[in-house]
Enzyme design. Structure first.
Site, PDB file in Angstrom:
ATOM      1  N   HIS A  99       0.847  -1.195   0.000  1.00 58.56           N
ATOM      2  CA  HIS A  99       0.000   0.000   0.000  1.00 58.56           C
ATOM      3  C   HIS A  99       0.875   1.236   0.000  1.00 58.56           C
ATOM      4  O   HIS A  99       1.974   1.241   0.551  1.00 58.56           O
ATOM      5  CB  HIS A  99      -0.956   0.016   1.205  1.00 58.56           C
ATOM      6  CG  HIS A  99      -0.300  -0.178   2.532  1.00 58.56           C
ATOM      7  ND1 HIS A  99       0.096  -1.409   2.987  1.00 58.56           N
ATOM      8  CD2 HIS A  99       0.036   0.700   3.502  1.00 58.56           C
ATOM      9  CE1 HIS A  99       0.647  -1.284   4.180  1.00 58.56           C
ATOM     10  NE2 HIS A  99       0.635   0.000   4.521  1.00 58.56           N
ATOM     11  N   HIS A 101       0.735   5.163   1.119  1.00 56.11           N
ATOM     12  CA  HIS A 101       0.047   6.214   1.864  1.00 56.11           C
ATOM     13  C   HIS A 101       0.149   7.510   1.065  1.00 56.11           C
ATOM     14  O   HIS A 101       1.248   7.879   0.620  1.00 56.11           O
ATOM     15  CB  HIS A 101       0.733   6.461   3.218  1.00 56.11           C
ATOM     16  CG  HIS A 101       0.765   5.297   4.153  1.00 56.11           C
ATOM     17  ND1 HIS A 101      -0.060   5.198   5.254  1.00 56.11           N
ATOM     18  CD2 HIS A 101       1.542   4.178   4.173  1.00 56.11           C
ATOM     19  CE1 HIS A 101       0.216   4.096   5.919  1.00 56.11           C
ATOM     20  NE2 HIS A 101       1.184   3.448   5.291  1.00 56.11           N
TER      21      HIS A 101
HETATM   22  P1  5GP Z   1       1.496   0.441   7.514  1.00 55.96           P
HETATM   23  O1  5GP Z   1       1.707   0.665   8.985  1.00 55.96           O
HETATM   24  O2  5GP Z   1       1.473  -1.037   7.181  1.00 55.96           O
HETATM   25  O3  5GP Z   1       2.360   1.245   6.614  1.00 55.96           O
HETATM   26  O4  5GP Z   1       0.050   1.020   7.203  1.00 55.96           O
HETATM   27  C1  5GP Z   1      -1.125   0.356   7.507  1.00 55.96           C
HETATM   28  C2  5GP Z   1      -2.192   1.405   7.609  1.00 55.96           C
HETATM   29  O5  5GP Z   1      -3.448   0.768   7.556  1.00 55.96           O
HETATM   30  C3  5GP Z   1      -2.151   2.208   8.919  1.00 55.96           C
HETATM   31  O6  5GP Z   1      -1.980   3.591   8.625  1.00 55.96           O
HETATM   32  C4  5GP Z   1      -3.510   1.908   9.560  1.00 55.96           C
HETATM   33  O7  5GP Z   1      -4.071   3.010  10.210  1.00 55.96           O
HETATM   34  C5  5GP Z   1      -4.340   1.453   8.385  1.00 55.96           C
HETATM   35  N1  5GP Z   1      -5.382   0.501   8.730  1.00 55.96           N
HETATM   36  C6  5GP Z   1      -5.271  -0.579   9.543  1.00 55.96           C
HETATM   37  N2  5GP Z   1      -6.431  -1.249   9.593  1.00 55.96           N
HETATM   38  C7  5GP Z   1      -7.305  -0.562   8.800  1.00 55.96           C
HETATM   39  C8  5GP Z   1      -8.679  -0.768   8.459  1.00 55.96           C
HETATM   40  O8  5GP Z   1      -9.347  -1.708   8.881  1.00 55.96           O
HETATM   41  N3  5GP Z   1      -9.237   0.142   7.632  1.00 55.96           N
HETATM   42  C9  5GP Z   1      -8.540   1.214   7.129  1.00 55.96           C
HETATM   43  N4  5GP Z   1      -9.197   2.049   6.329  1.00 55.96           N
HETATM   44  N5  5GP Z   1      -7.243   1.429   7.420  1.00 55.96           N
HETATM   45  C10 5GP Z   1      -6.631   0.553   8.251  1.00 55.96           C
END
Ligand code: 5GP
Ligand code: ZN
Length: 113
Positions: A99, A101
């Site tokens: 993903h 951001h």
């Molecule tokens: P990472 O930490 O892997 O770069 O980003 C994962 C992102 O997914 C985090 O910013 C977190 O807030 C978001 N996230 C986690 N669970 C969910 C969810 O159930 N729905 C949405 N919309 N975002 C989520």
């Protein structure tokens, strides 16, 4: 991927606030926004992280990078924005489905690490 949170969001098993969708890509609002605009852009097909991007699946990443500026424009991010992809445990990745951001809507911190 059965236990992948973002695959469940793609399937609609977990609700999300979608901002863009096409046959390859889904974008939705982060559940815990770290900026006034915080959107996640994902490939619909499971790729674990940047570390799993290869010659076979890289075209979806290129496509994502054509979608990102469209989303930014639709969100009114006229002063710019940041695109981040956390990879692996040192990178702070918590959801193991690739993903990107999109963060914007304020002057972001200059701290990168
Ligand atoms: P990472 O930490 O892997 O770069 O980003 C994962 C992102 O997914 C985090 O910013 C977190 O807030 C978001 N996230 C986690 N669970 C969910 C969810 O159930 N729905 C949405 N919309 N975002 C989520
Ligand atoms: Zn997945």
């Amino acid at each position: 991927m059965e236990n992948c949170l973002f695959c469940k969001i793609v399937k609609g098993d977990i609700p999300s606030t979608k901002v863009y969708e096409d046959e390859l890509v889904l974008a939705f609002r982060d559940i815990a926004p770290m900026a006034p605009t915080h959107i996640l852009v994902i490939p619909k097909n499971h790729i674990g992280s940047v570390a799993e991007v290869n010659a076979e699946n890289a075209s979806v990443v290129a496509h994502i990078f054509t979608v990102i500026p469209k989303i930014a424009e639709a969100e009114g991010l006229v002063h710019g924005y940041r695109v981040v992809s956390n990879c692996g445990s040192d990178g702070g990745q918590t959801v193991h489905h690739l993903h990107f951001h999109i963060l914007g809507g304020k002057k972001l911190s200059t701290e990168m690490a």
